[in-house]
Design a protein around this motif. Structure first.
Motif, mmCIF file in Angstrom:
data_model
loop_
_atom_site.group_PDB
_atom_site.id
_atom_site.type_symbol
_atom_site.label_atom_id
_atom_site.label_comp_id
_atom_site.label_asym_id
_atom_site.label_seq_id
_atom_site.Cartn_x
_atom_site.Cartn_y
_atom_site.Cartn_z
ATOM 1 N N LEU A 14 1.049 -1.315 -0.310
ATOM 2 C CA LEU A 14 -0.054 0.129 0.185
ATOM 3 C C LEU A 14 0.922 0.910 -0.623
ATOM 4 N N LEU A 15 1.681 0.912 0.198
ATOM 5 C CA LEU A 15 2.634 2.477 0.904
ATOM 6 C C LEU A 15 3.399 2.403 0.665
ATOM 7 N N ALA A 16 3.610 1.831 -1.062
ATOM 8 C CA ALA A 16 4.976 2.273 -2.480
ATOM 9 C C ALA A 16 4.538 3.295 -2.998
ATOM 10 N N GLY A 17 5.622 2.918 -3.780
ATOM 11 C CA GLY A 17 5.698 4.875 -4.210
ATOM 12 C C GLY A 17 5.222 5.096 -5.386
ATOM 13 N N CYS A 18 4.244 3.909 -5.670
ATOM 14 C CA CYS A 18 3.628 4.833 -7.132
ATOM 15 C C CYS A 18 2.715 5.931 -6.762
ATOM 16 N N SER A 19 2.511 6.042 -8.799
ATOM 17 C CA SER A 19 1.657 7.379 -8.393
ATOM 18 C C SER A 19 0.392 6.910 -8.824
ATOM 19 N N ARG A 20 -0.488 7.804 -8.549
ATOM 20 C CA ARG A 20 -2.074 7.616 -8.599
ATOM 21 C C ARG A 20 -2.536 8.996 -8.740
ATOM 22 N N ASP A 21 -4.193 8.790 -10.035
ATOM 23 C CA ASP A 21 -4.556 9.766 -10.488
ATOM 24 C C ASP A 21 -5.597 9.927 -8.997
ATOM 25 N N PRO A 22 -4.764 12.011 -9.151
ATOM 26 C CA PRO A 22 -6.167 12.564 -7.742
ATOM 27 C C PRO A 22 -7.394 12.568 -8.251
ATOM 28 N N ASN A 23 -7.714 12.718 -8.919
ATOM 29 C CA ASN A 23 -9.342 12.171 -9.826
ATOM 30 C C ASN A 23 -10.315 11.299 -9.576
ATOM 31 N N THR A 24 -9.442 10.831 -8.518
ATOM 32 C CA THR A 24 -10.163 8.994 -8.251
ATOM 33 C C THR A 24 -9.699 9.060 -6.716
ATOM 34 N N ILE A 25 -10.807 8.813 -5.961
ATOM 35 C CA ILE A 25 -11.461 9.117 -4.727
ATOM 36 C C ILE A 25 -11.181 7.142 -4.448
ATOM 37 N N ILE A 26 -10.054 6.582 -3.980
ATOM 38 C CA ILE A 26 -9.904 5.081 -3.561
ATOM 39 C C ILE A 26 -10.882 4.664 -1.891
ATOM 40 N N VAL A 27 -11.759 4.001 -1.593
ATOM 41 C CA VAL A 27 -12.284 4.041 -0.256
ATOM 42 C C VAL A 27 -11.575 2.599 0.204
ATOM 43 N N GLY A 28 -10.870 3.202 1.325
ATOM 44 C CA GLY A 28 -10.388 1.093 2.336
ATOM 45 C C GLY A 28 -11.092 1.328 2.711
ATOM 46 N N SER A 29 -11.040 -0.575 3.509
ATOM 47 C CA SER A 29 -12.690 -0.839 4.510
ATOM 48 C C SER A 29 -10.838 -2.057 5.285
#
Length: 292
Positions: A14-29
């Motif tokens: 999870l903490l790996a430094g790959c990039s992500r789309d700031p316009n995508t909301i990531i919901v976790g559980s």
């Protein structure tokens, strides 16, 4: 140790430094049924009320992994419980007043972590000490204090997190003077009810909203010495995410106070006991509440 190693592997991914789309909301559980139901509920509600793209990242492990993922920007939002946030994340002393706990957690999460604790969803999912209904009736047991008279003849079964957390077994043992025939059996949280029903253990720690409690004639013992803090379910959102997507806050506000303990218990049982699809259970709930 195996579970801890697995948790660290998940955290590393999870903490790996790959990039992500700031316009995508990531919901976790976290990794149990209620958490997945709540994650799906929030994801569907945001999809219905906003134009945001929602990514689901469920079954992540316990509170520590979810919190670290939030801090690293790998999650935008997940549901936590106020008592867990108080003791397991903030490492602060147990308190029993629900409003005081909520306000303390809200202010400290903002100050220490730049995380926003939004309004409670409406139910308190306290840790529950549970025995078989037949034993409760046979011995006339209603409280944990009453059960303590019999535990020398019993065996307990607990999940790893309950044994380790500051509001877990050790404090409970001291508060009630619990002594068991053997050391508590450590098991996956998903197996505790089966072990109890099959009489492999006689007392377990679950949650008050677990769907199998009523369905399987199990008894929740009253915490008569008020050991456990309140555990109100609250969505936690990154401050940066809220600043970037203003529509999230009013959408989450629509869910405030909308889920009762009975609602949560019913959804949990539909998924665990009746093996219904989680997404469908959530859709039916949101529709019934006029939140779709």
């Amino acid at each position: 140790m195996k579970k801890l190693h697995a948790a660290l592997l998940v955290a590393s991914a999870l903490l790996a430094g790959c990039s992500r789309d700031p316009n995508t909301i990531i919901v976790g559980s976290k990794n149990f049924t209620e958490q997945v139901v709540l994650g799906e509920l929030i994801a569907q509600h945001l999809e219905g009320q906003t134009k945001l793209k929602i990514e689901r990242r469920f079954y992540l492990g316990g509170s520590y992994i979810c919190h670290q993922a939030m801090m690293a920007g790998r999650l935008d939002l997940y549901v936590e419980y106020t008592g867990t946030a108080l003791t397991a994340i903030l490492k602060d002393p147990i308190q029993s007043d629900s409003r005081a706990v909520y306000e303390h957690v809200r202010s400290e999460y903002a100050r220490r972590f730049d995380l926003i604790v939004t309004e409670p969803l409406g139910f308190n999912n306290t840790i529950a000490i549970i025995i078989r209904g037949e034993d409760a009736r046979r011995f006339g047991i209603h409280t944990i204090s009453e059960a303590a008279r019999y535990t020398l003849q019993w065996r307990a079964g607990f999940g790893y997190e309950f044994l380790e957390r500051p509001d877990g077994f050790e404090g409970l043992r001291q508060t009630y003077g619990l002594q068991f025939a053997r050391a508590p059996r450590i098991m996956d949280r998903g197996l505790i009810y089966r072990a109890l029903l099959e009489k492999q253990v006689d007392l377990v720690a679950g949650n008050s909203t677990d769907g199998l409690i009523a369905a399987q004639d199990l008894t929740v013992l009253e915490d008569d010495r008020h050991y456990f803090p309140p555990y109100e379910a609250v969505p936690i959102v990154s401050e940066k995410t809220l600043a970037r997507h203003l529509e999230i806050r009013p959408s989450l506000a629509q869910l405030a106070g909308k889920i009762s303990e009975e609602d949560m218990r019913r959804m949990n049982y539909a998924v665990e006991g009746e093996h219904k699809d989680t997404a469908q259970v959530v859709r039916e709930f949101l529709r019934a509440k006029g939140l779709d």
